[in-house]
Design a protein around this motif. Structure first.
Motif, short mmCIF file in Angstrom:
data_model
loop_
_atom_site.label_atom_id
_atom_site.label_comp_id
_atom_site.label_asym_id
_atom_site.label_seq_id
_atom_site.Cartn_x
_atom_site.Cartn_y
_atom_site.Cartn_z
N TRP A 93 10.36 -17.29 42.21
CA TRP A 93 11.41 -17.05 43.20
C TRP A 93 11.79 -18.38 43.82
N GLU A 94 13.09 -18.68 43.81
CA GLU A 94 13.60 -19.90 44.44
C GLU A 94 14.79 -19.54 45.34
N GLU A 95 14.73 -20.08 46.57
CA GLU A 95 15.83 -19.87 47.52
C GLU A 95 15.98 -21.11 48.36
N SER A 96 17.24 -21.50 48.65
CA SER A 96 17.51 -22.67 49.51
C SER A 96 18.73 -22.41 50.36
N SER A 97 18.88 -23.22 51.36
CA SER A 97 19.96 -23.02 52.34
C SER A 97 21.31 -23.51 51.85
N GLY A 98 21.33 -24.34 50.83
CA GLY A 98 22.61 -24.89 50.38
C GLY A 98 23.00 -26.10 51.20
N ALA A 99 24.31 -26.36 51.20
CA ALA A 99 24.81 -27.58 51.88
C ALA A 99 24.97 -27.32 53.38
N VAL A 100 23.94 -27.67 54.12
CA VAL A 100 24.00 -27.60 55.60
C VAL A 100 23.45 -28.92 56.13
N ALA A 101 23.54 -29.08 57.40
CA ALA A 101 23.01 -30.31 58.01
C ALA A 101 21.52 -30.43 57.72
N PRO A 102 21.02 -31.66 57.52
CA PRO A 102 19.61 -31.88 57.13
C PRO A 102 18.62 -31.17 58.04
N GLU A 103 18.92 -31.11 59.34
CA GLU A 103 17.94 -30.50 60.27
C GLU A 103 17.85 -28.98 60.10
N TYR A 104 18.81 -28.39 59.35
CA TYR A 104 18.77 -26.95 59.14
C TYR A 104 18.43 -26.56 57.69
N ARG A 105 18.19 -27.52 56.88
CA ARG A 105 17.93 -27.22 55.47
C ARG A 105 16.54 -26.62 55.28
N TYR A 106 16.50 -25.68 54.38
CA TYR A 106 15.19 -25.11 54.00
C TYR A 106 15.21 -24.79 52.51
N ALA A 107 14.06 -24.70 51.94
CA ALA A 107 13.92 -24.34 50.53
C ALA A 107 12.56 -23.66 50.35
N LYS A 108 12.54 -22.64 49.51
CA LYS A 108 11.29 -21.92 49.23
C LYS A 108 11.15 -21.72 47.73
N GLN A 109 9.97 -21.96 47.23
CA GLN A 109 9.69 -21.73 45.82
C GLN A 109 8.29 -21.11 45.70
N PHE A 110 8.25 -19.90 45.14
CA PHE A 110 6.99 -19.19 44.91
C PHE A 110 6.85 -18.97 43.40
N HIS A 111 5.67 -19.27 42.90
CA HIS A 111 5.43 -19.13 41.46
C HIS A 111 4.07 -18.46 41.25
N LEU A 112 4.10 -17.25 40.72
CA LEU A 112 2.88 -16.50 40.42
C LEU A 112 2.77 -16.38 38.90
N TRP A 113 1.61 -16.78 38.34
CA TRP A 113 1.48 -16.69 36.88
C TRP A 113 0.01 -16.53 36.50
N THR A 114 -0.19 -16.16 35.24
CA THR A 114 -1.55 -15.96 34.73
C THR A 114 -1.79 -16.85 33.51
N ASP A 115 -3.06 -17.25 33.35
CA ASP A 115 -3.51 -17.69 32.03
C ASP A 115 -4.54 -16.64 31.60
N SER A 116 -5.30 -16.90 30.59
CA SER A 116 -6.16 -15.85 30.04
C SER A 116 -7.23 -15.36 31.02
N LYS A 117 -7.71 -16.24 31.89
CA LYS A 117 -8.84 -15.88 32.76
C LYS A 117 -8.53 -15.91 34.25
N THR A 118 -7.45 -16.55 34.67
CA THR A 118 -7.18 -16.71 36.11
C THR A 118 -5.75 -16.33 36.46
N ILE A 119 -5.55 -16.06 37.76
CA ILE A 119 -4.21 -15.82 38.31
C ILE A 119 -3.98 -16.87 39.38
N LEU A 120 -2.83 -17.52 39.34
CA LEU A 120 -2.54 -18.61 40.28
C LEU A 120 -1.23 -18.37 41.01
N LEU A 121 -1.19 -18.81 42.26
CA LEU A 121 0.03 -18.73 43.07
C LEU A 121 0.33 -20.10 43.66
#
Length: 215
Positions: A93-121
């Motif tokens: 999941w990726e979300e960002s504020s777009g073109a706004v003033a630097p003091e209001y900018r935000y961005a979020k990136q969440f990545h959940l995935w598995t390999d054979s033995k573990t789950i990572l976030l």
């Protein structure tokens, strides 16, 4: 003068003989038992509305339970393969504020995935133009199964796999949720103003659930 030997009437004689004769008494008792059995058999052979209603209710409950178990089985597939390893899964999941003033900018990136033995976030959060969080941590199997069951219930795997819109609007961020589990793939894009529309409730709920994921 009264007759010392009065003549008995026919009714009296029959009654006296019946009461004094043990064979006659036994015969009468047998007739009574037979009649009682016959009446009881007749009453038991009559259909009981209450019994039929109980049977119908039990049948309906059994049918609902069978259908419910099939539905649960289809929504919650086995997350491991025959070797006991986690099946490939990748959620971004990726979300960002777009073109706004630097003091209001935000961005979020969440990545959940598995390999054979573990789950990572992995979680990366930028707020007010500054990096607030960047971490990758292991997730417990119980937590992972809870998240996956909830995502599948919300229909995350049912969306088509969208390509990024060809016509991009300057200054507008194109956010997305991408999900892959085994051979199943889905992906949808959204703009921040779209997600608050009534017909985007399902996608909005999925995004909010992803945002609440924590190790």
């Amino acid at each position: 003068m009264a007759n010392p030997n009065p003549v008995e009437t026919i009714d009296q004689t029959e009654s006296t003989d019946e009461n004094s004769n043990p064979i006659a008494q036994s015969t009468n008792l047998k007739h009574k038992k037979v009649n009682t059995k016959t009446n009881s058999n007749l009453s038991s052979s009559r259909p009981s509305k209450k019994r039929n209603r109980t049977v119908t209710i039990k049948q309906n409950l059994n049918l609902k339970q069978k259908n419910g178990s099939k539905q649960i089985q289809s929504l919650h597939p086995n997350l491991k393969n025959h070797k006991g390893n986690w099946k490939p899964m990748d959620l971004v999941w990726e979300e960002s504020s777009g073109a706004v003033a630097p003091e209001y900018r935000y961005a979020k990136q969440f990545h959940l995935w598995t390999d054979s033995k573990t789950i990572l976030l992995t979680r990366k959060i930028v707020k007010n133009g500054n990096l607030q969080l960047e971490e990758t941590k292991a997730i417990s199997p119980i937590q992972y199964e809870k998240w996956m069951n909830r995502f599948l219930e919300m229909g995350i795997s049912q969306f088509p796999y969208e390509e990024i819109p060809e016509e991009k609007i300057t200054g507008i961020s194109y956010n997305f949720v991408e999900f892959q589990f085994g051979s199943t793939k889905s992906k949808f894009y959204y703009r921040l103003e779209e997600i608050h529309q009534p017909d985007w409730v399902q996608k909005k709920n999925i995004i909010k659930y992803i945002e609440r994921m924590k190790p």
